[in-house]
Structure formats: structure tokens, C-alpha cells
Design a protein around this motif. Structure first.
Motif, PDB file in Angstrom:
ATOM      1  N   ILE A   1       0.732  -1.117   0.208  1.00  0.00           N
ATOM      2  CA  ILE A   1      -0.078   0.175   0.055  1.00  0.00           C
ATOM      3  C   ILE A   1       0.952   1.186  -0.086  1.00  0.00           C
ATOM      4  O   ILE A   1       1.930   1.191   0.692  1.00  0.00           O
ATOM      5  N   LEU A   2       0.442   2.211  -0.868  1.00  0.00           N
ATOM      6  CA  LEU A   2       1.158   3.488  -0.803  1.00  0.00           C
ATOM      7  C   LEU A   2       0.220   4.496  -0.541  1.00  0.00           C
ATOM      8  O   LEU A   2      -0.899   4.632  -0.975  1.00  0.00           O
ATOM      9  N   ALA A   3       0.636   5.552   0.410  1.00  0.00           N
ATOM     10  CA  ALA A   3      -0.393   6.490   0.823  1.00  0.00           C
ATOM     11  C   ALA A   3       0.229   8.000   0.693  1.00  0.00           C
ATOM     12  O   ALA A   3       1.249   8.299   0.872  1.00  0.00           O
ATOM     13  N   SER A   4      -0.297   8.660  -0.150  1.00  0.00           N
ATOM     14  CA  SER A   4       0.223  10.060  -0.496  1.00  0.00           C
ATOM     15  C   SER A   4       0.214  11.034   0.511  1.00  0.00           C
ATOM     16  O   SER A   4       1.034  11.964   0.685  1.00  0.00           O
ATOM     17  N   HIS A   5      -1.104  11.106   1.566  1.00  0.00           N
ATOM     18  CA  HIS A   5      -1.037  11.891   2.615  1.00  0.00           C
ATOM     19  C   HIS A   5      -2.364  11.411   3.167  1.00  0.00           C
ATOM     20  O   HIS A   5      -3.156  10.422   2.812  1.00  0.00           O
ATOM     21  N   GLY A   6      -2.517  11.955   4.539  1.00  0.00           N
ATOM     22  CA  GLY A   6      -3.673  11.305   5.534  1.00  0.00           C
ATOM     23  C   GLY A   6      -4.765  12.006   5.468  1.00  0.00           C
ATOM     24  O   GLY A   6      -5.437  11.666   6.546  1.00  0.00           O
ATOM     25  N   HIS A   7      -5.367  12.468   4.516  1.00  0.00           N
ATOM     26  CA  HIS A   7      -6.994  12.783   4.430  1.00  0.00           C
ATOM     27  C   HIS A   7      -7.699  11.544   4.294  1.00  0.00           C
ATOM     28  O   HIS A   7      -7.122  10.539   3.773  1.00  0.00           O
ATOM     29  N   GLY A   8      -8.765  11.585   5.120  1.00  0.00           N
ATOM     30  CA  GLY A   8      -9.778  10.430   5.362  1.00  0.00           C
ATOM     31  C   GLY A   8     -10.053  10.071   3.644  1.00  0.00           C
ATOM     32  O   GLY A   8     -10.392   8.558   3.677  1.00  0.00           O
ATOM     33  N   ASP A   9     -10.046  10.886   2.839  1.00  0.00           N
ATOM     34  CA  ASP A   9     -10.606  10.098   1.562  1.00  0.00           C
ATOM     35  C   ASP A   9      -9.455   9.793   0.569  1.00  0.00           C
ATOM     36  O   ASP A   9      -9.585   9.504  -0.342  1.00  0.00           O
ATOM     37  N   HIS A  10      -8.495   9.442   1.423  1.00  0.00           N
ATOM     38  CA  HIS A  10      -7.204   8.545   0.735  1.00  0.00           C
ATOM     39  C   HIS A  10      -6.566   7.627   1.749  1.00  0.00           C
ATOM     40  O   HIS A  10      -6.101   6.894   1.055  1.00  0.00           O
ATOM     41  N   VAL A  11      -6.904   7.684   2.998  1.00  0.00           N
ATOM     42  CA  VAL A  11      -6.585   6.616   3.889  1.00  0.00           C
ATOM     43  C   VAL A  11      -7.869   5.584   4.596  1.00  0.00           C
ATOM     44  O   VAL A  11      -7.517   5.153   5.452  1.00  0.00           O
ATOM     45  N   GLY A  12      -9.000   6.040   3.944  1.00  0.00           N
ATOM     46  CA  GLY A  12     -10.254   5.544   4.597  1.00  0.00           C
ATOM     47  C   GLY A  12     -10.067   4.152   5.085  1.00  0.00           C
ATOM     48  O   GLY A  12     -10.569   3.956   6.079  1.00  0.00           O
ATOM     49  N   ASP A  13      -9.663   3.466   4.306  1.00  0.00           N
ATOM     50  CA  ASP A  13      -9.457   1.712   4.489  1.00  0.00           C
ATOM     51  C   ASP A  13      -8.327   1.292   4.835  1.00  0.00           C
ATOM     52  O   ASP A  13      -8.115   0.220   4.832  1.00  0.00           O
TER      53      ASP A  13
END
Length: 99
Positions: free
Chosen positions: A49-61
Motif C-alpha cells: 500500500i502507498l499513501a500520499s497523505h493522511g486525508h480520510g478520502d485517501h486513507v479511509g480503509d
């Protein structure tokens, strides 16, 4: 081998190449462009998994998928620290100017 990029709605993508399946910004639940009945199919075979930033609509699951499947997650060091504090054991932080 071919690389496949699948758009899963909003900022969520699945990149498949050479046996590696990278889920980017896993926001499936509540994503208006993602049909929730395809969740199992979307995360089947994911290796990273790659995460660009911590907004809920990017890391929700992200936390649920990473913990349920024992997956490594990579992203900015501060976000990885937060994920580690929330039970993601394989959180790998980096900085854009670091190592």
C-alpha cells in the motif's frame, strides 16, 4: 510484462506490475465512484500500500486493509508514525529529501 493501472474512484488506484500489486490511497468505503460490492476483488492479491497523505478520502480503509492482510505501507514519515501508533506494523516512512 505489462503494467496495469486501475482507477478505483477519487484518488484510489491499483497498479499491477511484475507480480506486485500496489494499492494507492485506499479509500473504498464511502467512495462515491467505487462500487462497494467490488471491495474483495479490489484488494485481492494486493502486496503493498502507498499513501500520499493522511486525508480520510485517501486513507479511509488503509488501516483495516493493511492490518487484515499484513501488508507493508509506505508514505511520508509522519503519516507512517501515526499508522504505526494505530496498529499498522509494517509502516515504512520516507521523506522527499531523505533516504
Amino acid at each position: 510484462m505489462a503494467t496495469t493501472v486501475t482507477f478505483l474512484g477519487h484518488g484510489t488506484f491499483l497498479v499491477e506490475t511484475n507480480g506486485t500489486h500496489v494499492l494507492i490511497d485506499p479509500f473504498l468505503t464511502g467512495n462515491p465512484l467505487f462500487p462497494e460490492d467490488r471491495r474483495a476483488e479490489a484488494i485481492e492479491g494486493v502486496t503493498h500500500i502507498l499513501a500520499s497523505h493522511g486525508h480520510g478520502d485517501h486513507v479511509g480503509d488503509l488501516i483495516d486493509i493493511a492490518k487484515s492482510n499484513d501488508l507493508p505501507v509506505s508514505g511520508m514519515v509522519e503519516l507512517m508514525g501515526w499508522l504505526g501508533n494505530n496498529g499498522v506494523e509494517k509502516a515504512n516512512g520516507f521523506n522527499k529529501g531523505g533516504t
